[in-house]
Design a protein around this motif. Structure first.
Motif, PDB file in Angstrom:
ATOM      1  N   ALA A 226      -5.039   5.252   4.971  1.00  0.00           N
ATOM      2  CA  ALA A 226      -5.082   4.825   6.371  1.00  0.00           C
ATOM      3  C   ALA A 226      -6.318   3.973   6.635  1.00  0.00           C
ATOM      4  CB  ALA A 226      -5.060   6.041   7.285  1.00  0.00           C
ATOM      5  N   ALA A 227      -7.459   4.370   6.065  1.00  0.00           N
ATOM      6  CA  ALA A 227      -8.687   3.598   6.267  1.00  0.00           C
ATOM      7  C   ALA A 227      -8.557   2.198   5.674  1.00  0.00           C
ATOM      8  CB  ALA A 227      -9.872   4.335   5.646  1.00  0.00           C
ATOM      9  N   VAL A 228      -7.973   2.103   4.487  1.00  0.00           N
ATOM     10  CA  VAL A 228      -7.804   0.799   3.844  1.00  0.00           C
ATOM     11  C   VAL A 228      -6.822  -0.067   4.644  1.00  0.00           C
ATOM     12  CG1 VAL A 228      -6.904  -0.362   1.794  1.00  0.00           C
ATOM     13  CG2 VAL A 228      -8.391   1.635   1.548  1.00  0.00           C
ATOM     14  N   ALA A 229      -5.690   0.509   5.021  1.00  0.00           N
ATOM     15  CA  ALA A 229      -4.695  -0.255   5.774  1.00  0.00           C
ATOM     16  C   ALA A 229      -5.269  -0.777   7.080  1.00  0.00           C
ATOM     17  CB  ALA A 229      -3.465   0.611   6.033  1.00  0.00           C
ATOM     18  N   ARG A 230      -5.994   0.058   7.784  1.00  0.00           N
ATOM     19  CA  ARG A 230      -6.579  -0.355   9.061  1.00  0.00           C
ATOM     20  C   ARG A 230      -7.573  -1.507   8.869  1.00  0.00           C
ATOM     21  NH1 ARG A 230      -8.084   4.168  10.306  1.00  0.00           N
ATOM     22  NH2 ARG A 230     -10.269   4.068   9.653  1.00  0.00           N
ATOM     23  N   ARG A 231      -8.410  -1.400   7.851  1.00  0.00           N
ATOM     24  CA  ARG A 231      -9.415  -2.437   7.618  1.00  0.00           C
ATOM     25  C   ARG A 231      -8.752  -3.773   7.250  1.00  0.00           C
ATOM     26  NH1 ARG A 231     -14.185   0.483   5.810  1.00  0.00           N
ATOM     27  NH2 ARG A 231     -15.064  -1.406   4.903  1.00  0.00           N
TER      28      ARG A 231
ATOM     29  N   ILE B  74       0.840  -1.198   0.000  1.00  0.00           N
ATOM     30  CA  ILE B  74       0.000   0.000   0.000  1.00  0.00           C
ATOM     31  C   ILE B  74       0.872   1.243   0.000  1.00  0.00           C
ATOM     32  CG2 ILE B  74      -1.863   1.232   1.177  1.00  0.00           C
ATOM     33  CD1 ILE B  74      -2.530  -1.364   2.652  1.00  0.00           C
ATOM     34  N   THR B  75       0.550   2.181  -0.885  1.00  0.00           N
ATOM     35  CA  THR B  75       1.157   3.510  -0.818  1.00  0.00           C
ATOM     36  C   THR B  75       0.130   4.464  -0.212  1.00  0.00           C
ATOM     37  OG1 THR B  75       0.432   4.424  -2.950  1.00  0.00           O
ATOM     38  CG2 THR B  75       2.357   2.958  -2.974  1.00  0.00           C
ATOM     39  N   GLY B  76       0.599   5.450   0.536  1.00  0.00           N
ATOM     40  CA  GLY B  76      -0.316   6.431   1.111  1.00  0.00           C
ATOM     41  C   GLY B  76      -1.071   5.951   2.330  1.00  0.00           C
ATOM     42  N   ALA B  77      -0.474   5.012   3.088  1.00  0.00           N
ATOM     43  CA  ALA B  77      -1.178   4.427   4.234  1.00  0.00           C
ATOM     44  C   ALA B  77      -1.183   5.327   5.461  1.00  0.00           C
ATOM     45  CB  ALA B  77      -0.554   3.076   4.601  1.00  0.00           C
TER      46      ALA B  77
ATOM     47  N   PRO C 177     -15.209  19.064   6.572  1.00  0.00           N
ATOM     48  CA  PRO C 177     -15.128  17.650   6.201  1.00  0.00           C
ATOM     49  C   PRO C 177     -16.478  16.956   6.142  1.00  0.00           C
ATOM     50  CG  PRO C 177     -14.273  18.015   8.421  1.00  0.00           C
ATOM     51  CD  PRO C 177     -14.457  19.360   7.805  1.00  0.00           C
ATOM     52  N   ALA C 178     -17.473  17.475   6.861  1.00  0.00           N
ATOM     53  CA  ALA C 178     -18.788  16.837   6.859  1.00  0.00           C
ATOM     54  C   ALA C 178     -19.457  16.888   5.487  1.00  0.00           C
ATOM     55  CB  ALA C 178     -19.689  17.502   7.904  1.00  0.00           C
ATOM     56  N   ARG C 179     -18.985  17.764   4.610  1.00  0.00           N
ATOM     57  CA  ARG C 179     -19.592  17.885   3.280  1.00  0.00           C
ATOM     58  C   ARG C 179     -19.119  16.800   2.315  1.00  0.00           C
ATOM     59  NH1 ARG C 179     -18.601  23.459   0.623  1.00  0.00           N
ATOM     60  NH2 ARG C 179     -20.020  22.492  -0.892  1.00  0.00           N
ATOM     61  N   TRP C 180     -18.032  16.119   2.659  1.00  0.00           N
ATOM     62  CA  TRP C 180     -17.382  15.254   1.679  1.00  0.00           C
ATOM     63  C   TRP C 180     -17.429  13.785   2.090  1.00  0.00           C
ATOM     64  CZ3 TRP C 180     -17.755  18.501  -1.836  1.00  0.00           C
ATOM     65  CH2 TRP C 180     -17.390  19.838  -1.679  1.00  0.00           C
ATOM     66  N   ILE C 181     -16.979  12.914   1.211  1.00  0.00           N
ATOM     67  CA  ILE C 181     -17.030  11.474   1.450  1.00  0.00           C
ATOM     68  C   ILE C 181     -16.110  11.105   2.613  1.00  0.00           C
ATOM     69  CG2 ILE C 181     -16.721   9.194   0.403  1.00  0.00           C
ATOM     70  CD1 ILE C 181     -16.884  10.561  -2.341  1.00  0.00           C
ATOM     71  N   ASP C 182     -16.603  10.236   3.482  1.00  0.00           N
ATOM     72  CA  ASP C 182     -15.764   9.690   4.540  1.00  0.00           C
ATOM     73  C   ASP C 182     -14.758   8.715   3.919  1.00  0.00           C
ATOM     74  OD1 ASP C 182     -14.773   8.016   6.713  1.00  0.00           O
ATOM     75  OD2 ASP C 182     -16.427   8.794   7.915  1.00  0.00           O
ATOM     76  N   PRO C 183     -13.470   8.803   4.280  1.00  0.00           N
ATOM     77  CA  PRO C 183     -12.503   7.839   3.732  1.00  0.00           C
ATOM     78  C   PRO C 183     -12.918   6.385   3.933  1.00  0.00           C
ATOM     79  CG  PRO C 183     -11.354   9.609   4.873  1.00  0.00           C
ATOM     80  CD  PRO C 183     -12.817   9.809   5.139  1.00  0.00           C
ATOM     81  N   GLU C 184     -13.644   6.100   5.007  1.00  0.00           N
ATOM     82  CA  GLU C 184     -14.103   4.733   5.250  1.00  0.00           C
ATOM     83  C   GLU C 184     -15.027   4.247   4.140  1.00  0.00           C
ATOM     84  OE1 GLU C 184     -13.176   2.610   7.510  1.00  0.00           O
ATOM     85  OE2 GLU C 184     -11.962   3.928   8.777  1.00  0.00           O
ATOM     86  N   SER C 185     -15.801   5.165   3.568  1.00  0.00           N
ATOM     87  CA  SER C 185     -16.706   4.772   2.482  1.00  0.00           C
ATOM     88  C   SER C 185     -15.922   4.392   1.233  1.00  0.00           C
ATOM     89  CB  SER C 185     -17.686   5.913   2.182  1.00  0.00           C
ATOM     90  OG  SER C 185     -18.477   6.206   3.311  1.00  0.00           O
ATOM     91  N   VAL C 186     -14.861   5.146   0.952  1.00  0.00           N
ATOM     92  CA  VAL C 186     -14.023   4.791  -0.195  1.00  0.00           C
ATOM     93  C   VAL C 186     -13.309   3.467   0.084  1.00  0.00           C
ATOM     94  CG1 VAL C 186     -12.171   5.538  -1.723  1.00  0.00           C
ATOM     95  CG2 VAL C 186     -13.715   7.230  -0.737  1.00  0.00           C
TER      96      VAL C 186
END
Length: 229
Positions: free
Chosen positions: A15-20, A6-9, A195-204
């Protein structure tokens, strides 16, 4: 158990992807720009391996990887890191163009080239986190969008080239996502960041994991994710 490079963890979507992936017991190999950042990532993700390579200097990646122990196989390569520098064409310098083209396009191509043997062994999966700017360029976004349009071309060519080897290739095009990069974009645009206006990284991250976990009889080629608010 799968192994993912992973790049950009360190933040945002990465970070969301790495954690999951770590939470479900997969092995992580996290790319860091230098030894200091590698120590930080190792502390964030106990048990993960780190690999040092500076995406801003793609010509040095081959040498850097040759000095380190590489995994024998990779089930996925997740390109999530990226940089952005906004500005009109009339003001962008060659340096601003090179920074974005190197980090967002040339480096992903080089990292992919260097680990393709391990991906072929595992019949692995390459995921490129692109951007809405990879599909349409807006004023002030020329250099970033050019790098992301190029990343789409890279993914499309790679998908056809590696199909016979069993390597799957997916491009994800997130809209504006709540992340440190988005905060920087707002500063460059002179706008207030909410940040509330935009996609949560967890959703991506959920969309990426869906693509990774899809059975072998199918492949997600392109996936667009947009803010629902």
């Amino acid at each position: 158990m799968s192994t993912h490079l992973i790049t950009g963890a360190g933040s945002g979507i990465g970070a969301a992807v790495a954690r999951r992936l770590a939470e479900r017991g997969d092995d992580l190999v996290l790319l860091a720009r230098d030894a200091g950042r590698a120590r930080e990532l190792a502390a964030l993700y106990p048990g993960a391996r780190t690999l040092v390579g500076d995406l801003s200097n793609p010509e040095r990646l081959s040498w850097a990887f040759a000095q380190q122990t590489m995994p024998d196989r990779l089930d996925s390569l997740l390109h999530i890191a990226g940089v952005v520098e906004l500005g009109p064409v009339g003001e962008l310098t060659p340096k601003a163009w090179r920074i974005q083209l190197d980090a967002n396009l040339v480096a992903p191509a080089e990292v992919t080239r260097l680990v393709l043997p391990q991906l072929r062994v595992a019949q692995g999966h390459v995921v490129f986190v692109n951007s809405g700017a990879g599909l349409s360029a807006s004023p002030g976004w020329s250099a970033y969008a050019a790098s992301k349009h190029g990343l789409k071309a890279l993914a499309d060519s790679l998908r056809q080239e590696e199909h016979a080897a069993g390597v799957r290739v997916t491009t994800v095009y997130p809209g504006r996502t709540a992340s440190p990069m988005q905060e920087k974009v707002h500063r460059q645009e002179g706008k207030e960041y909410d940040p509330a206006r935009w996609i949560d990284p967890e959703s991506v991250a959920t969309t990426l994991l869906m693509a990774l976990d899809l059975p072998r009889d199918a492949e997600v080629n392109d996936l667009t994710v947009r803010p629902g608010r």
